[in-house]
Design an enzyme around this catalytic site. Sequence first.
Site, PDB file in Angstrom:
ATOM      1  N   ASP A  33      31.504 -24.326 -12.345  1.00 33.84           N
ATOM      2  CA  ASP A  33      32.574 -23.966 -13.287  1.00 33.84           C
ATOM      3  C   ASP A  33      33.003 -25.180 -14.112  1.00 33.84           C
ATOM      4  OD1 ASP A  33      34.332 -22.254 -14.508  1.00 33.84           O
ATOM      5  OD2 ASP A  33      35.821 -22.277 -12.903  1.00 33.84           O
ATOM      6  N   ASN A  35      32.125 -25.516 -17.738  1.00 35.23           N
ATOM      7  CA  ASN A  35      31.329 -25.796 -18.945  1.00 35.23           C
ATOM      8  C   ASN A  35      32.165 -25.645 -20.224  1.00 35.23           C
ATOM      9  OD1 ASN A  35      29.202 -26.036 -17.213  1.00 35.23           O
ATOM     10  ND2 ASN A  35      28.228 -24.093 -17.767  1.00 35.23           N
ATOM     11  N   ARG A  37      35.471 -25.946 -20.626  1.00 35.75           N
ATOM     12  CA  ARG A  37      36.439 -27.044 -20.784  1.00 35.75           C
ATOM     13  C   ARG A  37      35.730 -28.344 -21.148  1.00 35.75           C
ATOM     14  NH1 ARG A  37      39.029 -25.758 -15.230  1.00 35.75           N
ATOM     15  NH2 ARG A  37      37.314 -24.244 -15.303  1.00 35.75           N
ATOM     16  N   HIS A  50      27.419 -25.094 -21.920  1.00 34.45           N
ATOM     17  CA  HIS A  50      26.541 -24.423 -20.950  1.00 34.45           C
ATOM     18  C   HIS A  50      25.181 -25.121 -20.877  1.00 34.45           C
ATOM     19  CE1 HIS A  50      29.388 -21.314 -20.120  1.00 34.45           C
ATOM     20  NE2 HIS A  50      29.363 -20.782 -21.335  1.00 34.45           N
ATOM     21  N   GLU A  80      31.709 -10.055 -14.303  1.00 36.14           N
ATOM     22  CA  GLU A  80      32.905 -10.124 -15.155  1.00 36.14           C
ATOM     23  C   GLU A  80      32.658 -10.977 -16.416  1.00 36.14           C
ATOM     24  OE1 GLU A  80      33.145 -10.655 -11.678  1.00 36.14           O
ATOM     25  OE2 GLU A  80      33.802  -8.587 -11.436  1.00 36.14           O
ATOM     26  N   LEU A 144      12.762 -24.626   0.111  1.00 37.63           N
ATOM     27  CA  LEU A 144      14.157 -24.292  -0.206  1.00 37.63           C
ATOM     28  C   LEU A 144      14.292 -22.846  -0.684  1.00 37.63           C
ATOM     29  CD1 LEU A 144      17.142 -25.136  -0.947  1.00 37.63           C
ATOM     30  CD2 LEU A 144      16.238 -25.795  -3.190  1.00 37.63           C
ATOM     31  N   ARG A 207      39.400 -20.666  -6.402  1.00 38.77           N
ATOM     32  CA  ARG A 207      39.273 -19.230  -6.120  1.00 38.77           C
ATOM     33  C   ARG A 207      37.795 -18.881  -6.019  1.00 38.77           C
ATOM     34  NH1 ARG A 207      41.856 -19.410 -11.195  1.00 38.77           N
ATOM     35  NH2 ARG A 207      40.386 -19.370 -12.937  1.00 38.77           N
TER      36      ARG A 207
END
Length: 254
Positions: A33, A35, A37, A50, A80, A144, A207
């Site tokens: 989270d 990108n 800002r 991004h 969302e 992985l 969150r």
Amino acid sequence: MLLKDMKKFFPGKGPREAADFEKLPAHVAIIMDGNGRWAKKHKLSVSKGHRQGTETLREIIRHTDDLGIGSLSLYAFSTENWKRSPEEVAALMQLILDFFRSEIDELDAKNVRIRIMGDKGGLPEKQRDTLIEAERRTEKNTGLNLNIAVNYGSRAEIVLAAKEIALLVKNGELQLNAITEQTVSDHLYTRGQPDVDLMIRTSGEMRLSNFMLYQNAYAEFTFPAVLWPDFTVEAYDQALATFAHRQRRFGARL
Ligand code: IPE
Ligand code: IPE
Ligand code: MG
């Protein structure tokens, strides 16, 4: 033992072997989270933010693989996120294509197994085909486990699992009393992989935003304040070191 101490004590060890001495998580999940800002801070378009974020992504995947961590789950696009402007959604969709096209050879060569979490059916055709092809191409790989969440929502994932299980019961293939927590786990996108041990969300937000609710039941959380494009391998090591120091109790009195 901390990563930096470990390197001091075992200087001859490569990261993969050295990791044997470390309390590393088996499964790391990351909510990438910040990108938007980051772009704003640098007076750039959100799509540039991004794009810069995918540079971080490359480094973090490489480092996770070098450490020998078993599973890495990354939140790339939520159910969302369609609420964003058509331009931003288009830029993100393009980045998803570019990322897989440029990385797939290296990931496959490194024995990485790619799984997509989320509703691929709701994606544009090109994206859907590229993601399906990445999964198919790497399905026999044993290194992985790289789970990438695209058009993903955790509640939708749980609903899907409930429907699959209900169908088995309806068809007489499963007894109602035989349904356990493991049954539910076995019907999630992460089936066959351990629960999340360490959840990292960058940018300071605290969150889950509908990410891996079931798998995170006993995860340890860290919230580095840095924006995702500024997240470094050193910051990642710091989160891993924090994890190594946490006392996990799983409800017991130790
Ligand atoms: C996370 O960065 C990437 C995606 C949601 C795809 P954001 O775009 O949410 O960045 P902020 O939260 O606006 O800074
Ligand atoms: C979560 O971040 C989704 C991804 C990182 C892909 P968001 O930026 O969309 O979440 P909210 O809106 O801040 O909760
Ligand atoms: Mg955000």
